[in-house]
Design an enzyme around this catalytic site. Structure first.
Site, PDB file in Angstrom:
ATOM      1  N   GLU B  60      13.932 -24.408  -4.724  1.00 61.31           N
ATOM      2  CA  GLU B  60      14.751 -24.165  -3.541  1.00 61.31           C
ATOM      3  C   GLU B  60      15.164 -25.444  -2.821  1.00 61.31           C
ATOM      4  O   GLU B  60      16.259 -25.535  -2.272  1.00 61.31           O
ATOM      5  CB  GLU B  60      14.025 -23.236  -2.556  1.00 61.31           C
ATOM      6  CG  GLU B  60      14.093 -21.770  -2.917  1.00 61.31           C
ATOM      7  CD  GLU B  60      13.148 -21.391  -4.052  1.00 61.31           C
ATOM      8  OE1 GLU B  60      12.254 -22.206  -4.372  1.00 61.31           O
ATOM      9  OE2 GLU B  60      13.315 -20.306  -4.621  1.00 61.31           O
ATOM     10  N   GLN B  82      17.500 -16.333  -3.571  1.00 60.06           N
ATOM     11  CA  GLN B  82      17.336 -14.917  -3.890  1.00 60.06           C
ATOM     12  C   GLN B  82      16.889 -14.095  -2.689  1.00 60.06           C
ATOM     13  O   GLN B  82      17.190 -12.919  -2.582  1.00 60.06           O
ATOM     14  CB  GLN B  82      16.348 -14.757  -5.045  1.00 60.06           C
ATOM     15  CG  GLN B  82      16.923 -15.328  -6.338  1.00 60.06           C
ATOM     16  CD  GLN B  82      15.976 -15.215  -7.487  1.00 60.06           C
ATOM     17  OE1 GLN B  82      14.769 -15.328  -7.311  1.00 60.06           O
ATOM     18  NE2 GLN B  82      16.505 -15.012  -8.677  1.00 60.06           N
ATOM     19  N   PHE B  83      16.160 -14.730  -1.822  1.00 53.64           N
ATOM     20  CA  PHE B  83      15.671 -14.041  -0.633  1.00 53.64           C
ATOM     21  C   PHE B  83      15.899 -14.945   0.572  1.00 53.64           C
ATOM     22  O   PHE B  83      15.600 -16.134   0.522  1.00 53.64           O
ATOM     23  CB  PHE B  83      14.172 -13.711  -0.767  1.00 53.64           C
ATOM     24  CG  PHE B  83      13.905 -12.703  -1.841  1.00 53.64           C
ATOM     25  CD1 PHE B  83      13.804 -11.350  -1.526  1.00 53.64           C
ATOM     26  CD2 PHE B  83      13.779 -13.088  -3.167  1.00 53.64           C
ATOM     27  CE1 PHE B  83      13.578 -10.410  -2.523  1.00 53.64           C
ATOM     28  CE2 PHE B  83      13.558 -12.151  -4.158  1.00 53.64           C
ATOM     29  CZ  PHE B  83      13.455 -10.801  -3.835  1.00 53.64           C
ATOM     30  N   ALA B  84      16.410 -14.347   1.622  1.00 54.73           N
ATOM     31  CA  ALA B  84      16.721 -15.148   2.811  1.00 54.73           C
ATOM     32  C   ALA B  84      15.491 -15.868   3.336  1.00 54.73           C
ATOM     33  O   ALA B  84      15.586 -16.938   3.930  1.00 54.73           O
ATOM     34  CB  ALA B  84      17.306 -14.253   3.905  1.00 54.73           C
ATOM     35  N   ASP B  85      14.312 -15.279   3.075  1.00 57.14           N
ATOM     36  CA  ASP B  85      13.062 -15.913   3.522  1.00 57.14           C
ATOM     37  C   ASP B  85      12.935 -17.339   3.004  1.00 57.14           C
ATOM     38  O   ASP B  85      12.289 -18.181   3.626  1.00 57.14           O
ATOM     39  CB  ASP B  85      11.856 -15.122   3.011  1.00 57.14           C
ATOM     40  CG  ASP B  85      12.006 -13.631   3.227  1.00 57.14           C
ATOM     41  OD1 ASP B  85      11.245 -13.079   4.001  1.00 57.14           O
ATOM     42  OD2 ASP B  85      12.920 -13.030   2.621  1.00 57.14           O
ATOM     43  N   PHE B  86      13.538 -17.609   1.817  1.00 62.35           N
ATOM     44  CA  PHE B  86      13.365 -18.924   1.191  1.00 62.35           C
ATOM     45  C   PHE B  86      14.104 -20.027   1.944  1.00 62.35           C
ATOM     46  O   PHE B  86      13.976 -21.204   1.645  1.00 62.35           O
ATOM     47  CB  PHE B  86      13.817 -18.897  -0.276  1.00 62.35           C
ATOM     48  CG  PHE B  86      13.070 -17.903  -1.129  1.00 62.35           C
ATOM     49  CD1 PHE B  86      11.920 -17.271  -0.663  1.00 62.35           C
ATOM     50  CD2 PHE B  86      13.508 -17.600  -2.406  1.00 62.35           C
ATOM     51  CE1 PHE B  86      11.237 -16.356  -1.447  1.00 62.35           C
ATOM     52  CE2 PHE B  86      12.838 -16.684  -3.195  1.00 62.35           C
ATOM     53  CZ  PHE B  86      11.698 -16.055  -2.716  1.00 62.35           C
ATOM     54  N   HIS B 128       9.371 -11.904   1.402  1.00 65.96           N
ATOM     55  CA  HIS B 128      10.588 -11.431   0.732  1.00 65.96           C
ATOM     56  C   HIS B 128      11.282 -10.337   1.537  1.00 65.96           C
ATOM     57  O   HIS B 128      11.986  -9.512   0.976  1.00 65.96           O
ATOM     58  CB  HIS B 128      10.254 -10.863  -0.653  1.00 65.96           C
ATOM     59  CG  HIS B 128       9.741 -11.873  -1.619  1.00 65.96           C
ATOM     60  ND1 HIS B 128       8.453 -12.336  -1.579  1.00 65.96           N
ATOM     61  CD2 HIS B 128      10.340 -12.523  -2.651  1.00 65.96           C
ATOM     62  CE1 HIS B 128       8.269 -13.219  -2.548  1.00 65.96           C
ATOM     63  NE2 HIS B 128       9.404 -13.353  -3.209  1.00 65.96           N
TER      64      HIS B 128
END
Lengths: 589, 323, 315
Positions: B60, B82-86, B128
């Site tokens: 990331e 893939q996930f906004a959390d990242f 996630h």
């Protein structure tokens, strides 16, 4: 600074202001600690206030000035420095005390400048300064109404009052544009917040009404000035009449026992009078109806706690109402001693603050004047007033025959916001029954004094004709009954409901204590308990709701210790399913 | 007018942007051969070749950082996490590099990159499931889109790719299959222009994405009770169209923000603070927020549903406010 | 190696040393904040590396030293203005000495977080590759920065994509106050190249010819589409971490000072007959004058408007 303020004490539960009735120590004179320096009138009585320190006294108020509780009305300074008078010799807010020894004008005022106020240090009276400090008002924002520019307490109050009611910013803006006094606006929301629609409604209601029609005195007459006691009484009566919806129930009482008992008392050597019997009977009844012993406070009922019975006493200065506190815990002899003392103090104008106000029930006995019944006005913030009419022989029907009975009529006024009609009727009936069997109250060889109860020691008794039981503990008394369907009269909760109430209450208390131990801030806590409505208890579900500014996870952690320390939960059968859910709501810090 | 899904709208925006501008490239984990784990980039590699649409390692930091590097050299990278959390995994690259590379070099560079951030709970647990747009709104130098309808999704994504500034583009996974009308001839929606999704006079609700759907549902129930809510969809959180909210609150005197982010210092906190600063004389009810309480998001649906604002909660809160 | 190139490296290294020493003095005087990380001991290698590149090859430089900028001819006045909050700087008061930028000279700035530039270089490499500009992206960093996770992510992906990038690690043995032996598991940073399937090269930072050879080879490899190279320059740090660092944690300072690459180069320039002692002295005087002029010009520039705080955030 060694100067020491004398603060207006709160001498009665309802006391908001005290007025200087008389200065007992002249301005600028030396006083000793403990010396009475002023006589102060509250709405109920007159008190003497003593100096808390020796020194030179400087009045900050004049005779007739009303000083809010908690504010200084005099300063005690030390020696010569204080005697020069400079520090506190500013003009007082009210009429100057006649006895003022030193009263130089404030320098600015003496200079003749009408404003006399520098932009950064406004000229303000000490009382105004103290008030501004207490209310958190910035003196720079305060406009003086006096020509000399001196800010006085009234100016501070006027500004502070504008910020007092809980109102939304929009409501304030609307109030300003419609010229509505927020103090006169009632909030419809349960949280008491005045919103714009409330202001608009108030503005609509306030359409020009016909002028209050006070019976106009002949133009030539100057009128008779009211005493302070009368003015305050008038104000409080008006407020009570305007705010409390009154219901009055009139109930005829067989006064045979009342008459014979008061005669017996008189003959026994003056240990008690008719009024004492009335007080005792009323106290016993009120103790059995704790729900009625409460004060309406806007969004809640505030329990009054103790059973306090007021007795209206006529004095030269007007009607006053001394109060017998804890009357349900006193026997007749003790009540008699207490009322004698109170009546004597009332008549000499020396009632203390603790001796007036906060009654749950007041007795007004005008029977001696031949009044049969009346429509009494409640004392402000009190739920019940019992007007006792004349005791007289009346024709009554008994067993189909008209016979002569000795009767009186009670006219009982209730604050309808505290009491509904049915509860009032129950109380009226209970008081009637109590008075008709009042002879039981007389001291006799058959009634040994009840020994004091220890903690967790209970005494329960039930009369022959009912299922209801009266429960007494060391400090409380309550009634347990069954609903009509089971044969009771529903005079109180049934035993199972009582235990479930104990369980839910204990859980809430244990939760709050756990929060206190763990220093988790906690606002309101609610519990909603449900169980099978009939028969053997098969389980109970408790939903706790807590408001907290702490993270939910912290609040949630209180549940386990609360459950573990809930003593009522511990008393219950271990296999009884009791579920506890917790909802945590965020609350502001 | 056509009716398409939110996912298809995003795909079309990417397709048309690749078509229109040779400098547009797309990369991220699984976006090439597989078309993305949520299939938003499906078909694009086949159509535009692996030098413009390509897969990346699970890295990331370099995914975002390379976007900044490519952007300063003149490309228009569209990067998918893939996930906004990242966003937090690549915090240095998002907040310091994308948000500040231009600033700390005195305006020497433009950073025309888009970071696509699929947000919202998936049942995959705390790392996630978040809607972390408040972090972006909080941090200078970044634009932030939160489209709620297929039309907005397409328009705002095209606009984001054309923007010369870094754009954090939050796509809500629960909306991917939602259908909506789209007008192919409509001009692109400008950033910083909120949409009034429903007009009303009693309470203003600010909500976007899944919470907007719930607010709209709640509004129907409330309307039956005579409570008319006005619902504002901000569409972009940076820039933020506060004026539309202000205008509405002047009318209603009451504002509720419903958000799927964490409550403390969330988007609602910002809106509340600005109302305090700029709308105080108009507020007639306490400002309210519904948001995720300050706990991480679980993986079990029952636990997740316990903390995400519901239609019932919105109804109850508005009812209480409107009282 | 051509003699004129060597002389030019010496001249620029000397100017860098004079400039940085003056910077430290200015920091002591309070004219500029003491945020420069002096590159004394590393300037010869930095300038030699740049000399091996084309003038338009974009450079992301490391935080220690200004040799890269001097080598590319970035204005010293502008760099001082960046630090002193004067108008005419390269970054308008936003980044001080850490973010000197001059894209016209191929100076593309620096990440304030160490190792943060590695990820940027990957994207830059992707762009020049896609646009087929023929440029090589060169990223300098220290042994400290090589321990960031970004090193792994960046070298891996750059290698996968065969990007036209050259990674130059100046290993001076110290990350602030921590010696490499205590922070890094391998003896040579270049050994890590095996992990990415790319060449790893070690060169002596006191040997400008060796540095130039290594960088030229790496740049040619990159330009021809074979991918990145990791070069490790074994360097020494003569000064503290920042301008006024007393270095009380360090016992090797005196020993290291004996091996100053600039002194070695000076001796070599004289021994090779490229310059006489007197000419070197004259050169030093010229450098001091040039720096003095930059300082004076900087001080003559107006202070930045505080309103610049609001500029350059977004386009």
């Amino acid at each position: 600074m060694t100067d020491h303020p004398l603060i207006m004490p709160k001498l009665g539960q309802a006391m908001e202001y005290g007025a200087i009735a008389e200065w007992l120590a002249a301005d600028g004179t030396v006083v000793r600690a403990g010396q009475a320096v002023a006589s102060v009138e509250s709405d109920k009585a007159t008190f003497e206030i003593e100096a808390t320190k020796s020194g030179v006294i400087h009045h900050l108020a004049g005779v007739g000035d009303e000083i809010p509780v908690g504010e200084p009305f005099a300063m005690i300074g030390e020696g010569a420095e204080a005697q020069t008078g400079g520090a506190y010799a500013l003009p007082t807010d009210g009429p100057a005390a006649g006895a003022a020894a030193v009263q130089p004008a404030a320098p600015a005022a003496a200079a003749g400048a009408p404003a006399g106020v520098s932009a950064d240090r406004p000229l303000a009276s000490p009382r105004a300064k103290a008030l501004a400090h207490r209310l958190g008002v910035d003196l720079l924002r305060v406009a003086a109404h006096r020509a000399d520019g001196l800010i006085v307490a009234a100016d501070v109050k006027a500004l502070a009052a504008a910020g007092r009611p809980l109102a939304s910013p929009k409501a304030r803006a609307v109030a300003q544009s419609l010229n509505v006094d927020l103090g006169q606006v009632a909030a419809h929301r349960t949280d008491g917040l005045i919103v714009a629609s409330d202001v608009e409604a108030a503005a609509t209601r306030a359409r020009p009404a016909p002028q209050a029609t006070v019976a106009a005195a002949p133009a030539a007459e100057a009128g008779v000035a009211l005493t302070r006691l009368q003015r305050v009484a008038a104000d409080r009566l008006s407020r009570s009449w305007a705010q409390a919806p009154h219901i009055v129930q009139m109930v005829e009482v067989d006064a045979a026992q009342l008459a014979s008992a008061s005669t017996a008392l008189r003959e026994a050597g003056g240990r008690g009078t008719l009024n004492d019997l009335l007080i005792k009977a009323a106290a016993d009844c009120l103790a059995r109806f704790p729900a009625l012993n409460a004060r309406f406070a806007g969004d809640r009922l505030v329990p009054l706690g103790e059973v306090a019975i007021g007795l209206a006493v006529a004095t030269d200065a007007g009607l006053t109402v001394p109060v017998v506190r804890g009357a349900d815990q006193l026997n007749l002899g003790e009540i008699a001693a207490r009322t004698r003392e109170l009546i004597s103090a009332a008549r000499s104008g020396r009632l203390s603050g603790g001796q007036v106000g906060g009654a749950g029930l007041t007795i007004s006995n005008l029977g001696a004047y031949g009044i049969a019944f009346g429509t009494p006005v409640l004392n402000l913030d009190e739920p019940i007033l019992v007007f006792v009419g004349a005791m007289e022989e009346r024709p009554i029907v008994r067993d189909g025959q008209v016979v002569v009975g000795y009767r009186t009529t009670l006219s009982i006024a209730y604050d309808h916001r505290v009491v509904d009609g049915l509860a009032a009727a129950r109380f009226s009936r209970a008081l009637k029954t109590r008075l008709e069997t009042v002879a039981e109250l007389l001291p006799g060889p058959a009634t040994p004094p009840a020994p004091a109860l220890a903690d967790r020691e209970l005494r329960v008794s039930s009369q022959a004709d009912a299922l209801a039981v009266q429960v007494r503990s060391a400090r409380h008394a309550w009634t347990v009954d069954e609903p009509a369907a089971v044969g009771g009269r529903d005079a109180g909760p049934d035993p199972v409901t009582l235990v479930l109430g104990g369980l839910a209450s204990c859980m809430v208390i244990a939760f709050k204590l756990a929060a206190r131990r763990r220093k988790v801030p906690l606002g309101e806590v609610r519990a909603h308990l449900t169980a099978n409505p009939e028969g053997k208890l098969t389980g109970a579900a408790i939903r706790l709701e807590a408001w907290s500014s702490a993270p939910e996870v912290d609040v949630r952690k209180l549940l386990a210790p609360a459950k573990a320390t809930c003593l009522v939960h511990d008393m219950l059968r271990p296999d009884l399913p009791i579920t506890i859910d917790l909802d945590v709501h965020p609350a502001a810090d | 007018m056509r009716t398409i899904t939110y996912a298809k709208a995003l795909n079309e925006a990417l397709d048309e942007s690749l078509q229109a501008d040779e400098d547009v490239i797309i990369y991220g984990c699984d976006v090439g051969r597989w078309g993305g784990i949520f299939k938003i980039t499906g078909g694009l590699q086949t159509k535009y070749g692996a030098d413009r649409v390509f897969d990346s390692p699970i890295s990331e930091n370099v995914l975002v950082g390379a976007g900044v590097g490519a952007a300063v050299m003149g490309l228009r990278p569209v990067v998918e996490l893939q996930f906004a959390d990242f966003l937090i995994t690549a915090g240095d690259e998002v907040f310091f590099k994308a948000g500040m590379w231009r600033f700390m070099h005195g305006g020497a560079f433009k950073v025309p990159m888009v970071l696509r951030l699929p947000s919202g709970e998936t049942g995959a647990g705390p790392e996630h499931s978040a809607c972390p747009e408040a972090y972006v709104m909080h941090s200078p130098g970044l634009l932030c889109c939160v489209p709620s309808t297929p039309a907005d999704a397409k328009s705002l994504l095209k606009q984001a790719i054309q923007s010369d500034n870094p754009v954090m583009f939050f796509e809500h996974r629960r909306l991917y299959q939602q259908r909506g009308e789209i007008d192919d001839d409509a001009p692109l929606i400008p950033f910083g222009k909120a949409a009034i999704r429903r007009e009303g006079r009693h309470v203003t609700i600010v909500a976007w994405q899944m919470m907007l759907n719930r607010a709209l549902k709640a509004a129907e129930t409330l309307a039956e009770e005579g409570i008319e809510v006005e619902i504002i969809d901000p569409r972009t959180l940076a820039p933020f169209d506060f004026d539309t909210i202000l205008t509405s609150v002047k009318k209603t005197g009451a504002c509720l923000v419903v958000e799927e982010g964490y409550r403390r210092l969330g988007v609602g906190a910002e809106i509340g603070a600005r109302l305090f600063e700029e709308a105080l004389p108009y507020l007639d009810r306490p400002f309210r927020r519904l948001a995720i309480p300050d706990v991480p998001i679980s993986s079990i649906p029952a636990l997740v549903n316990r903390i995400i604002p519901t239609v019932d909660q919105i109804v109850a809160t508005v009812r209480e406010m409107a009282a | 190696m051509r003699n004129d190139v060597l002389a030019d490296i010496f001249r620029k290294s000397l100017l860098t040393r004079v400039f940085e020493d003056r910077f430290v003095k200015l920091a002591m005087e309070g004219v500029v904040p003491p945020l420069l990380h002096p590159g004394a001991g590393q300037e010869v290698a930095q300038i030699a590396a740049i000399a091996a590149l084309k003038d338009d090859d974009p450079v992301l430089y490391a935080h220690r030293g200004t040799g890269y900028m001097i080598a590319r001819g970035v204005s010293m006045r502008a760099m001082l203005a960046d630090c002193a909050g004067r108008a005419g700087g390269t970054n308008n008061g936003k980044g001080g000495i850490m973010h000197v930028v001059d894209t016209s000279k191929g100076i593309f700035g620096e990440s304030g977080t160490l190792g943060g530039g590695l990820v940027i270089s990957v994207g830059m490499g992707m762009a020049v590759k896609k646009k087929k500009t023929g440029q090589v992206v060169v990223h300098f960093f220290g042994d400290g920065g090589s321990n960031r996770g970004t090193f792994h992510e960046s070298l891996n992906w750059a290698a996968v994509q065969k990007l036209p990038c050259v990674y130059i690690c100046e290993n001076n043995g110290w990350a602030v106050s921590v010696p490499v032996s205590e922070s890094t598991a391998v003896e040579n940073i270049a050994d890590r190249a095996h992990g990415y399937g790319i060449p790893g090269v070690i060169v002596d930072g006191a040997d400008p010819a060796a540095v130039m050879d290594a960088v030229r080879t790496a740049a040619e490899r990159a330009r021809s589409g074979q991918g990145p190279t990791l070069i490790e320059i074994k360097a020494i740090r003569l000064r503290g971490h920042y301008a006024t660092d007393p270095q009380d944690y360090r016992a090797d300072a005196a020993e290291v000072a004996k091996n100053d690459p600039l002194e070695t180069l000076r001796a070599r320039v004289i021994s090779m007959g490229l310059m006489t002692e007197a000419e070197v002295e004259t050169l030093l005087t010229e450098c001091e004058a040039e720096v003095q002029q930059a300082v004076e010009e900087m001080q003559a520039s107006p202070p930045l408007s505080p309103e610049a705080a609001f500029e350059d955030v977004m386009v």
